[in-house]
Scaffold this active site. Structure first.
Site, short mmCIF file in Angstrom:
data_model
loop_
_atom_site.label_atom_id
_atom_site.label_comp_id
_atom_site.label_asym_id
_atom_site.label_seq_id
_atom_site.Cartn_x
_atom_site.Cartn_y
_atom_site.Cartn_z
N ARG A 238 20.38 29.16 56.22
CA ARG A 238 19.79 28.81 54.93
C ARG A 238 18.66 29.80 54.66
O ARG A 238 17.90 30.18 55.59
CB ARG A 238 19.21 27.39 54.96
CG ARG A 238 20.24 26.28 54.85
CD ARG A 238 20.87 26.20 53.46
NE ARG A 238 21.82 25.11 53.33
CZ ARG A 238 23.13 25.20 53.55
NH1 ARG A 238 23.66 26.36 53.94
NH2 ARG A 238 23.92 24.16 53.38
N GLU A 267 17.95 30.53 45.95
CA GLU A 267 19.25 30.82 45.34
C GLU A 267 19.36 30.17 43.97
O GLU A 267 18.88 29.06 43.81
CB GLU A 267 20.37 30.30 46.25
CG GLU A 267 20.44 31.07 47.54
CD GLU A 267 21.48 30.52 48.50
OE1 GLU A 267 22.35 29.72 48.09
OE2 GLU A 267 21.42 30.89 49.67
N HIS A 285 26.10 33.87 49.21
CA HIS A 285 26.40 32.59 49.88
C HIS A 285 27.91 32.31 49.94
O HIS A 285 28.41 31.37 49.33
CB HIS A 285 25.66 31.42 49.18
CG HIS A 285 25.44 30.25 50.11
ND1 HIS A 285 24.36 29.40 50.03
CD2 HIS A 285 26.18 29.80 51.15
CE1 HIS A 285 24.46 28.47 50.97
NE2 HIS A 285 25.56 28.70 51.66
C1 GLV Z 1 27.29 25.90 53.37
O1 GLV Z 1 26.34 26.60 53.24
C2 GLV Z 1 27.30 24.65 54.08
O2 GLV Z 1 26.24 24.19 54.56
O3 GLV Z 1 28.37 24.04 54.18
#
Ligand code: GLV
Length: 319
Positions: A238, A267, A285
């Site tokens: 993250r 983001e 992402h």
């Molecule tokens: C994607 O980033 C997730 O946490 O599934």
């Protein structure tokens, strides 16, 4: 029949499974739902199937009402959900671990290769029609064989990344609250170390820890400066695990050699400073972004949701 609100567009098979048993209100656009619209749609919901772009907090839980029983996140990370606020209202929270492990580890490995071999930079040269010529010293990168990969957070995705890196000849060090059991550590050839040692000794550092108040800016200016000048940082976890402004400074100053980022602090915004840096690989992402994985994630989220609504224990509870 329960009322189920799906907060974003998900593969149809999952919505159909929910619809077979319940009254489903599914947001059908690929753009995230506006907050006001979301708060009004969740009113009276017994279940919310949420995407990571939606914040599930006390405001949303209050808007939904006391009949809400489950928030089923279509993601393994659930930092978008206020889990204590859900628990205080007796709302179960679930996530989708396992089904996105390989896809995300593939992206971590891809970023490791891209940043160490300067692939984004090379692509930009060709696409910008700048002249180039094969040369003995042209655009040299760093090989992975015999280098140390430091995995911060050795969960399922960390382990899958370690397996891939081993096949590229890398050595593995890792941090984890509870060290791996002997056979798994042996299979991965992985050495358990503290974060300080991992940062100081790794050639590539790959982040795989969940985001929480504890891991906010885990990688800050001081920690970046404790890494080798030749080292690379990869983040598929993250964004806010890394202090993005400090990372820009470190990449500019040559404190570390490069970074490969799939996630960002705010983001979909990306720090302006990263955009002009050739030693940063930036992708939007995409960790779990394959057709197969997204279908499996939505299906698992539906399974979790249906279990709670049927009064059964869901396969993937969190909190
Ligand atoms: C994607 O980033 C997730 O946490 O599934």
């Amino acid at each position: 029949m329960a009322r189920v609100v799906v907060t974003g567009k998900v593969p149809a098979v999952a919505v159909e499974r929910l619809r077979a048993a319940h009254d489903v209100d599914a947001w059908d656009s690929e753009s995230p739902i506006a907050r006001g619209e979301l708060l009004s749609r969740v009113q009276g919901a017994d279940a919310v199937v949420s995407l990571l772009t939606e914040r599930v907090d006390a405001e949303l839980l209050d808007a939904a009402g006391p009949q809400l029983r489950v928030v089923s996140n279509v993601a393994v990370g659930y930092n978008n959900i206020d889990v204590p606020a859900c628990a205080a209202r007796g709302v179960r929270v679930t996530n989708t671990p396992g089904v996105l492990t390989d896809a995300t580890a593939d992206i971590a490995m891809a970023l490791i290769l891209m940043v160490t071999r300067r692939l984004g930079e090379g692509e930009r040269v060709i696409r910008s029609r700048r002249p180039w010529q094969w040369g003995m010293f042209y655009m040299l990168g760093t090989g992975l064989q015999g280098r140390r990969l430091g995995i911060v957070g050795m969960g399922q995705i960390g382990a899958a990344t370690a397996r891939r890196a081993r096949s590229f000849g890398m050595e593995i060090a890792y941090t984890k609250r509870t060290p791996l059991d002997g056979p798994t550590a042996a299979e991965l050839g992985a050495v358990h170390v503290g974060l300080d040692e991992l940062l100081a000794t790794s050639d590539v550092v790959s982040l795989h820890c969940p985001y929480s108040p504890e891991t906010h800016h885990l990688i800050d200016a001081a920690r970046l400066s404790s890494m080798r000048r030749s080292a690379y940082l990869v983040n598929t976890a993250r964004g806010p695990v890394v202090d993005e402004a400090a990372l820009v400074d470190a990449l500019r100053a040559g404190t570390i050699a490069g970074a490969g980022l799939d996630v960002f602090e705010r983001e979909p915004e990306v720090h302006e400073g990263l955009l002009g840096l050739d030693n940063a690989v930036l992708i939007p992402h995409l960790g779990s972004a394959t057709v197969e994985t997204r279908t499996a994630m939505a299906d698992l989220a539906a399974t979790n949701c249906l279990a709670v609504l049927d009064g059964r224990e869901p396969p993937n509870p969190v909190g």
